[in-house]
Design an enzyme around this catalytic site. Sequence first.
Site, mmCIF file in Angstrom:
data_model
loop_
_atom_site.group_PDB
_atom_site.id
_atom_site.type_symbol
_atom_site.label_atom_id
_atom_site.label_comp_id
_atom_site.label_asym_id
_atom_site.label_seq_id
_atom_site.Cartn_x
_atom_site.Cartn_y
_atom_site.Cartn_z
ATOM 1 N N ASP A 69 -18.960 31.383 60.765
ATOM 2 C CA ASP A 69 -20.078 31.163 59.979
ATOM 3 C C ASP A 69 -19.241 31.336 58.414
ATOM 4 O OD1 ASP A 69 -22.477 30.667 58.610
ATOM 5 O OD2 ASP A 69 -23.474 32.703 59.008
ATOM 6 N N HIS A 93 -19.106 26.347 56.558
ATOM 7 C CA HIS A 93 -19.799 25.490 55.382
ATOM 8 C C HIS A 93 -18.509 25.324 54.161
ATOM 9 C CE1 HIS A 93 -23.989 27.132 56.421
ATOM 10 N NE2 HIS A 93 -23.402 28.084 56.935
ATOM 11 N N ARG A 100 -19.369 23.115 51.871
ATOM 12 C CA ARG A 100 -19.860 23.100 50.411
ATOM 13 C C ARG A 100 -19.820 21.603 49.848
ATOM 14 N NH1 ARG A 100 -23.125 27.297 51.753
ATOM 15 N NH2 ARG A 100 -22.261 29.307 51.572
ATOM 16 N N ASN A 121 -25.944 22.192 54.746
ATOM 17 C CA ASN A 121 -26.746 22.637 53.624
ATOM 18 C C ASN A 121 -26.000 22.214 52.238
ATOM 19 O OD1 ASN A 121 -24.895 24.153 54.529
ATOM 20 N ND2 ASN A 121 -26.005 26.271 53.768
#
Length: 410
Positions: A293, A52, A54, A84
């Site tokens: 992750d 991630h 971001r 996400n």
Amino acid sequence: MMAKEYEYKLYFADYIANNVFISKGAPFSFDAADFSSPDICIFPGFCDVHVHFREPGFFYKETIHTGSMAAAHGGYTDVCTMPNLNPVPDSVEHLFEQKKIIDNDAVIGVHPYGAITVGQSGEKLSAFEDMAEWVVAFSDDGRGVQNEELMREAMLRAKKLNKIIVAHCEDNSLINGGYIHKGKYAQNHNHKGICSESEWKPIERDISIAKETGCAYHVCHISCKESVELIRKAKAEGVDITCETAPHYLLLDENNLQEDGRFKMNPPLRSEADRIALIEGIKDGTIDMIATDHAPHSAEEKSAGLEKSAFGIVGIETAFPLLYTYLVRKNIINLEKLIELMSINPRKRFNISPNGFTIWDMSREYEIKTDSFLSKGRATPFENTRVFGECLFTVVDKKIVYNNAEAHHE
């Protein structure tokens, strides 16, 4: 010495013969004598299929630049970024907002996922056909696809496009407000627990759909023994399925929990029996790869204890030394197996070509300190853990993207 794909422990001097590398825009020369020790190893660049970074949307947590620099520090030359974000990459227009930043700021290969559903809402499928050329696969990571018919349609469309469905498997109806594993620690400390069934039940469902549709299916961050067994059985039946776990699930369990947000991730740290099952899964090939992750948050978001802190920890800068120290040096797996899990297998499954290498001093012992991280995130359960293995250089397309002598002194 690079002729054989599985020959990893190489002397640096042998590899660099007749090669020219670029650092900060200028030719860079190595002195082979500096790398004559057998403790200096060169590995194919690691590949993390679950990070991630971001951006766009949450740059205060991480950016493409800081995330990719952290990855280079960890020996990674390729990563796959989860969707996400804001905007969610559910259309070409939204995807290209992310891709523009990647093209400008990434120092390694960054391969975006397209979202399975619009806005990751779980209600309507994203523009699969439009995005297929530009994404490594499709995932709604961070959220499980709750609707079985929607997942079936997603697999059918992905199958036609020769793309993988990458699933965060979580049944929302079974969470019940939980935030750590539903086990002894939760019971003894009055915390709400997340049952293992919330993970393995959606895997069981999706295996049936993958078998029906023939879609290539990959399971994110498995954490419990039932998931391992389901995937082992599915592979034996010929289902096109792969899976990953993360370093923290292999090295920690609920007995290691502390009342601190740096121990909170999703799925949570589970029981010792689950951890042992995961170890067996990597040893027998049920688990195909290790992904970090890597999920950075601000210090404030991780400072509210187990109950109220955000889910997620960082890990891309510590994965290799942790796994080398506590799996390889303890003779649980060998070094060749670890490189398969961190480089060869993820590249093979996601069709990501090798693009560089990373050089490590395997004899260097030190304590993990978050003030040495290049990531904006600092939340890790491994703070102060002693490890062996220090990254010296990471090279992508003959460009030095991480130089240990310079990285922390600029």
